[in-house]
Design a protein around this motif. Structure first.
Motif, PDB file in Angstrom:
ATOM      1  N   LEU A   1       0.831  -1.201   0.000  1.00 11.72           N
ATOM      2  CA  LEU A   1       0.000   0.000   0.000  1.00 11.72           C
ATOM      3  C   LEU A   1       0.871   1.258   0.000  1.00 11.72           C
ATOM      4  CD1 LEU A   1      -2.873   1.052   0.021  1.00 11.72           C
ATOM      5  CD2 LEU A   1      -2.841   0.951   2.523  1.00 11.72           C
ATOM      6  N   ALA A   2       1.988   1.207   0.718  1.00 11.06           N
ATOM      7  CA  ALA A   2       2.912   2.348   0.732  1.00 11.06           C
ATOM      8  C   ALA A   2       3.490   2.590  -0.664  1.00 11.06           C
ATOM      9  CB  ALA A   2       4.029   2.113   1.738  1.00 11.06           C
ATOM     10  N   ARG A   3       3.778   1.527  -1.385  1.00 12.90           N
ATOM     11  CA  ARG A   3       4.277   1.677  -2.755  1.00 12.90           C
ATOM     12  C   ARG A   3       3.192   2.232  -3.666  1.00 12.90           C
ATOM     13  NH1 ARG A   3       9.097  -0.134  -4.037  1.00 12.90           N
ATOM     14  NH2 ARG A   3       8.559  -0.389  -6.252  1.00 12.90           N
ATOM     15  N   PHE A   4       1.952   1.823  -3.458  1.00  6.12           N
ATOM     16  CA  PHE A   4       0.836   2.374  -4.225  1.00  6.12           C
ATOM     17  C   PHE A   4       0.745   3.888  -4.013  1.00  6.12           C
ATOM     18  CE2 PHE A   4      -3.543   3.843  -4.416  1.00  6.12           C
ATOM     19  CZ  PHE A   4      -3.983   3.349  -5.633  1.00  6.12           C
ATOM     20  N   VAL A   5       0.820   4.317  -2.763  1.00 12.68           N
ATOM     21  CA  VAL A   5       0.704   5.743  -2.445  1.00 12.68           C
ATOM     22  C   VAL A   5       1.885   6.522  -3.037  1.00 12.68           C
ATOM     23  CG1 VAL A   5       0.708   7.425  -0.562  1.00 12.68           C
ATOM     24  CG2 VAL A   5      -0.674   5.335  -0.374  1.00 12.68           C
ATOM     25  N   ALA A   6       3.095   5.973  -2.918  1.00 11.53           N
ATOM     26  CA  ALA A   6       4.265   6.643  -3.481  1.00 11.53           C
ATOM     27  C   ALA A   6       4.183   6.704  -5.003  1.00 11.53           C
ATOM     28  CB  ALA A   6       5.535   5.918  -3.044  1.00 11.53           C
ATOM     29  N   GLY A   7       3.712   5.634  -5.611  1.00  8.85           N
ATOM     30  CA  GLY A   7       3.553   5.616  -7.063  1.00  8.85           C
ATOM     31  C   GLY A   7       2.483   6.574  -7.534  1.00  8.85           C
ATOM     32  N   GLU A   8       1.411   6.685  -6.755  1.00 11.94           N
ATOM     33  CA  GLU A   8       0.348   7.624  -7.111  1.00 11.94           C
ATOM     34  C   GLU A   8       0.873   9.060  -7.108  1.00 11.94           C
ATOM     35  OE1 GLU A   8      -4.318   8.366  -5.936  1.00 11.94           O
ATOM     36  OE2 GLU A   8      -2.917   7.763  -4.355  1.00 11.94           O
TER      37      GLU A   8
ATOM     38  N   LEU B   1       5.928   3.590 -10.164  1.00 10.96           N
ATOM     39  CA  LEU B   1       4.800   3.880 -11.060  1.00 10.96           C
ATOM     40  C   LEU B   1       4.137   2.582 -11.528  1.00 10.96           C
ATOM     41  CD1 LEU B   1       6.366   6.766 -13.161  1.00 10.96           C
ATOM     42  CD2 LEU B   1       4.247   6.929 -11.832  1.00 10.96           C
ATOM     43  N   ALA B   2       4.948   1.574 -11.823  1.00  7.65           N
ATOM     44  CA  ALA B   2       4.397   0.290 -12.254  1.00  7.65           C
ATOM     45  C   ALA B   2       3.572  -0.353 -11.151  1.00  7.65           C
ATOM     46  CB  ALA B   2       5.529  -0.640 -12.694  1.00  7.65           C
ATOM     47  N   ASP B   3       4.038  -0.269  -9.900  1.00  5.74           N
ATOM     48  CA  ASP B   3       3.283  -0.851  -8.794  1.00  5.74           C
ATOM     49  C   ASP B   3       1.981  -0.081  -8.547  1.00  5.74           C
ATOM     50  OD1 ASP B   3       4.824  -3.033  -8.283  1.00  5.74           O
ATOM     51  OD2 ASP B   3       5.870  -2.176  -6.555  1.00  5.74           O
ATOM     52  N   TYR B   4       2.010   1.224  -8.734  1.00  5.84           N
ATOM     53  CA  TYR B   4       0.764   1.991  -8.603  1.00  5.84           C
ATOM     54  C   TYR B   4      -0.285   1.464  -9.575  1.00  5.84           C
ATOM     55  CZ  TYR B   4      -2.604   5.710  -9.441  1.00  5.84           C
ATOM     56  OH  TYR B   4      -3.768   6.414  -9.627  1.00  5.84           O
ATOM     57  N   ILE B   5       0.099   1.300 -10.832  1.00  5.12           N
ATOM     58  CA  ILE B   5      -0.844   0.791 -11.832  1.00  5.12           C
ATOM     59  C   ILE B   5      -1.211  -0.655 -11.519  1.00  5.12           C
ATOM     60  CG2 ILE B   5      -1.111   0.220 -14.281  1.00  5.12           C
ATOM     61  CD1 ILE B   5       0.735   2.633 -14.863  1.00  5.12           C
ATOM     62  N   ARG B   6      -0.211  -1.445 -11.144  1.00  4.26           N
ATOM     63  CA  ARG B   6      -0.431  -2.877 -10.867  1.00  4.26           C
ATOM     64  C   ARG B   6      -1.434  -3.073  -9.725  1.00  4.26           C
ATOM     65  NH1 ARG B   6       4.666  -4.052 -10.698  1.00  4.26           N
ATOM     66  NH2 ARG B   6       4.694  -4.705 -12.877  1.00  4.26           N
ATOM     67  N   PHE B   7      -1.427  -2.154  -8.761  1.00  2.00           N
ATOM     68  CA  PHE B   7      -2.282  -2.296  -7.583  1.00  2.00           C
ATOM     69  C   PHE B   7      -3.606  -1.542  -7.697  1.00  2.00           C
ATOM     70  CE2 PHE B   7       1.894  -2.782  -4.966  1.00  2.00           C
ATOM     71  CZ  PHE B   7       2.023  -4.095  -5.397  1.00  2.00           C
ATOM     72  N   LEU B   8      -3.867  -0.904  -8.847  1.00  3.53           N
ATOM     73  CA  LEU B   8      -5.164  -0.245  -9.030  1.00  3.53           C
ATOM     74  C   LEU B   8      -6.267  -1.303  -9.145  1.00  3.53           C
ATOM     75  CD1 LEU B   8      -4.445   2.645 -11.585  1.00  3.53           C
ATOM     76  CD2 LEU B   8      -5.536   2.912  -9.345  1.00  3.53           C
ATOM     77  N   ALA B   9      -7.315  -1.151  -8.364  1.00  4.40           N
ATOM     78  CA  ALA B   9      -8.413  -2.118  -8.395  1.00  4.40           C
ATOM     79  C   ALA B   9      -9.241  -1.948  -9.671  1.00  4.40           C
ATOM     80  CB  ALA B   9      -9.303  -1.933  -7.172  1.00  4.40           C
ATOM     81  N   PRO B  10      -9.829  -3.033 -10.161  1.00  2.00           N
ATOM     82  CA  PRO B  10     -10.715  -2.924 -11.328  1.00  2.00           C
ATOM     83  C   PRO B  10     -12.039  -2.285 -10.937  1.00  2.00           C
ATOM     84  CG  PRO B  10     -10.766  -5.149 -10.471  1.00  2.00           C
ATOM     85  CD  PRO B  10      -9.713  -4.410  -9.664  1.00  2.00           C
ATOM     86  N   PRO B  11     -12.738  -1.676 -11.875  1.00  2.00           N
ATOM     87  CA  PRO B  11     -14.062  -1.130 -11.557  1.00  2.00           C
ATOM     88  C   PRO B  11     -15.034  -2.262 -11.239  1.00  2.00           C
ATOM     89  CG  PRO B  11     -13.306  -0.416 -13.733  1.00  2.00           C
ATOM     90  CD  PRO B  11     -12.387  -1.493 -13.271  1.00  2.00           C
TER      91      PRO B  11
END
Length: 385
Positions: free
Chosen positions: A35-42, A239-249
């Motif tokens: 989750l920390a990587r998601f936030v940093a990537g965002e 950036l890749a982890d941010y996209i990788r961890f984005l939930a689907p609609p």
């Protein structure tokens, strides 16, 4: 109109999916580190890059979220990617990468503008030109984890079963199975991010540290003062982890009984008209160290294969794609879009269906033969995705 999430009581039940409450949120079940990587990537995804940080000198936008902004960060936008290629039946596809055809960029930094250069021009060698809308990034981590053998099992390049549909696998430059991009030329989210930084923002990377210039010509002296590479591998990975961890609609259907019945009928039509030959409702991911990506069902509504969709939708060629071949569009999140098809020229779902040709001609004609009221059942189903 109010909506709720329900199960469809159809002959073909809607696949169970990993779903988000709203677009732009992370997958449920990530660890604290993930989750920390998601936030940093965002934060990097929304960062505005300046010329002093390496932006340009020729570019399209100065931040990732400028193109991927609606309905939330990671979505789509009004910008268009312009490409030009040269195709010959005997020699195949020349993507004209040496002269700027891979991405014809539209903006320049002040230092480049001072030399009278405002944008890139279409290469004169090109035989084909294409315009592409930004793709949705929601749920692509799940798509990335679909095993290659699952995709390849659906390929039928010679139409051995005689159904008129002959999807074939695309390959990236390194030979891996291509699954991202309208021509399925990109194999991984990391590669997708790396190429976007270079081609959309003009940011060099350790993998490609040389500036590409303007239409294949070197930048004038003094217009690119930032040392190469301009971004490091850790930035790309975040950036890749941010996209990788984005939930689907998540999928939505109407509250009313009548509305639900209409959606069920539309879903049955989607099967009966032959749309499922390419728009496969769901696939399973393989094993993953990321629990929310591990052996999950993803409702992508695509087979991730190339299909010939006829001359009306033909534009540029790809690494292994002819001008009229496109990867089956991922319909996941379709209800959030307001333009359709890879070029965004279809302004309604009905228009998008009617523009299909080639391998989709039979399904398109069957849809066109229905009266408008009956067509609406299918459209209402698609608007729940």
């Amino acid at each position: 109109m109010a909506f709720v999430i329900i199960g469809l009581m159809a002959c073909k039940q809607a696949p169970e999916t990993v779903a988000s409450i709203e677009p732009g949120v992370p997958l449920a079940g990530l660890t604290a580190t993930q989750l920390a990587r998601f936030v940093a990537g965002e934060a990097l995804f929304n960062k505005v890059y300046s010329p002093e940080e390496g932006l340009g000198p020729i570019f399209n936008e100065n931040q990732c979220s400028a193109c991927h902004t609606f309905p939330a960060s990671g979505g789509t936008g009004e910008q268009r990617v312009r490409k030009a290629t040269r195709f010959d039946q005997e020699t195949g596809c020349d993507r004209l990468t040496e002269v700027g055809g891979e991405n014809i960029r539209s903006q320049a930094t002040p230092l480049l503008l001072a030399h009278g250069i405002e944008d890139e021009l279409r290469p004169p060698e090109a035989t084909d030109f294409g315009v592409f809308t930004p793709t949705f990034l929601f749920g692509l981590g799940l798509v990335e984890m679909i095993p290659p053998e699952t995709v390849l099992a659906r390929a039928d390049p010679t139409d051995a079963d005689g159904d008129g549909v002959s999807g074939r696998a695309s390959r990236a430059a390194d030979g891996q199975l291509g699954r991202f991009g309208r021509k399925a030329e990109v194999a991984t989210i990391f590669d997708f991010v790396e190429s976007a930084l270079r081609l959309e923002m003009g940011l060099t990377t350790p993998l490609n540290p040389k500036e590409e210039g303007v239409s294949g010509e070197p930048f004038p002296d003094g217009t690119d003062p930032t040392p190469e590479p301009e971004v490091d591998l850790s930035t790309i990975a975040l950036l890749a982890d941010y996209i990788r961890f984005l939930a689907p609609p998540e999928r939505e259907v109407p509250i009313s009984v009548e509305g639900r019945q209409a959606v069920v009928r539309g879903e049955q039509m989607f099967d009966g008209l032959g749309c499922l030959s390419c728009h496969v409702p769901s696939m399973q991911t393989g094993p993953s160290d990321v629990t929310p990506l591990d052996q999950e069902t993803v409702a992508l509504y695509s087979d991730l294969l190339l299909h010939d969709l006829g001359p009306e939708l033909a534009d540029v060629c790809g690494i292994t794609a002819t001008p009229s071949e496109l990867r089956t569009g991922i319909l996941m999140g379709l209800r959030y879009r307001n333009v359709y098809l890879h070029h965004g020229r279809a302004l309604s779902i009905r228009d998008a269906i009617l523009r299909h040709g080639g391998e989709a001609q039979r399904a398109r004609d069957a849809f066109a033969a229905l009266n408008r009221v009956t067509q609406e059942y299918l459209i209402q189903f698609l608007q729940t995705l």
